[in-house]
Design a protein around this motif. Structure first.
Motif, mmCIF file in Angstrom:
data_model
loop_
_atom_site.group_PDB
_atom_site.id
_atom_site.type_symbol
_atom_site.label_atom_id
_atom_site.label_comp_id
_atom_site.label_asym_id
_atom_site.label_seq_id
_atom_site.Cartn_x
_atom_site.Cartn_y
_atom_site.Cartn_z
ATOM 1 N N PHE A 152 0.883 -1.171 0.000
ATOM 2 C CA PHE A 152 0.000 0.000 0.000
ATOM 3 C C PHE A 152 0.914 1.212 0.000
ATOM 4 C CE2 PHE A 152 -2.614 3.275 2.119
ATOM 5 C CZ PHE A 152 -3.666 3.311 1.215
ATOM 6 N N VAL A 153 0.737 2.087 -0.983
ATOM 7 C CA VAL A 153 1.634 3.213 -1.206
ATOM 8 C C VAL A 153 1.028 4.501 -0.665
ATOM 9 C CG1 VAL A 153 2.860 4.576 -2.950
ATOM 10 C CG2 VAL A 153 2.548 2.110 -3.290
ATOM 11 N N VAL A 154 1.813 5.222 0.116
ATOM 12 C CA VAL A 154 1.442 6.563 0.572
ATOM 13 C C VAL A 154 2.459 7.515 -0.043
ATOM 14 C CG1 VAL A 154 1.151 8.113 2.531
ATOM 15 C CG2 VAL A 154 0.439 5.714 2.721
ATOM 16 N N HIS A 155 1.990 8.342 -0.968
ATOM 17 C CA HIS A 155 2.866 9.316 -1.625
ATOM 18 C C HIS A 155 2.803 10.629 -0.848
ATOM 19 C CE1 HIS A 155 3.688 12.045 -5.339
ATOM 20 N NE2 HIS A 155 4.732 11.955 -4.549
ATOM 21 N N LEU A 156 3.910 10.973 -0.209
ATOM 22 C CA LEU A 156 4.009 12.253 0.498
ATOM 23 C C LEU A 156 4.474 13.285 -0.525
ATOM 24 C CD1 LEU A 156 5.720 10.974 3.764
ATOM 25 C CD2 LEU A 156 3.309 11.553 3.431
ATOM 26 N N SER A 157 3.576 14.166 -0.895
ATOM 27 C CA SER A 157 3.881 15.108 -1.980
ATOM 28 C C SER A 157 3.872 16.548 -1.492
ATOM 29 C CB SER A 157 2.869 14.939 -3.116
ATOM 30 O OG SER A 157 1.576 15.318 -2.679
#
Length: 187
Positions: free
Chosen positions: A120-125
């Motif tokens: 599960f990917v959490v992209h901190l942008s």
């Protein structure tokens, strides 16, 4: 979240992966790995000299991380991994490992699927300006701020069919953690 064994916190350098990951792993009771700790010395030296890493530098590092994730999952652990994982290809390596690895065959000679990491990917942008400001305040890290633009140039944000959410680094740390925890509940 039963289906996922690994939560990947991804983003460019300075996006808060390690900070968020440490807190999140503690909150979840999962193991935490910071991918930066597994860079070979050559990669660290290259970055410290202001030279961006290329695929040839990153791919062996990603294979090593994939192996660590498989080992932890096989032992029943769940993992929070802080890793830039800037390209989809890099995230695919974290899931599947090496392409071309000889496949195993079962007792009937049928080819078995290689083990995959459920990610599960959490992209901190965030904007270049915000993250650049963070990097300028950071001390003692091998990644110099002048390499940030190369990371933004390399970045391929996650998209369908990847399992992901994107969270702005402009939010308070507590709000980022809460958003991720809520997303895990509905997965």
């Amino acid at each position: 979240m039963e289906a996922y064994g690994v939560l990947l916190l991804m983003g460019v350098s300075g996006s808060g992966k390690s900070t968020v990951g440490t807190l999140l792993a503690s909150e979840l009771g999962w193991k935490f790995y910071d991918a930066d700790d597994y860079h070979p010395e050559e990669n660290r030296m290259k970055m410290s000299r202001g030279i961006p890493l290329n695929d040839q530098d990153r791919i062996p590092w990603l294979y090593k991380l994939h192996g660590i994730l498989l080992r932890e999952i096989a032992s029943g652990e769940r993992v929070v991994l802080a890793c830039s994982a800037l390209k989809k290809m890099y995230r695919d390596i974290l899931i599947r490992g090496k392409d071309g690895t000889p496949r195993k065959h079962d007792e009937l000679g049928k080819e078995e699927e290689p083990p995959e990491v459920k990610l599960f990917v959490v992209h901190l942008s965030g904007s270049f300006e915000v993250i650049s400001g963070r990097l300028l305040k950071r001390k003692g890290h091998f990644m110099p701020p002048k390499l940030l633009q190369s990371q933004f140039n390399t970045l391929e944000p996650p998209s369908a069919p990847e399992n992901f959410i994107q969270i702005s680094v402009d939010k308070e740390l507590s709000e980022i953690i809460t958003t991720i925890m809520e997303a895990l509940k509905v997965q």
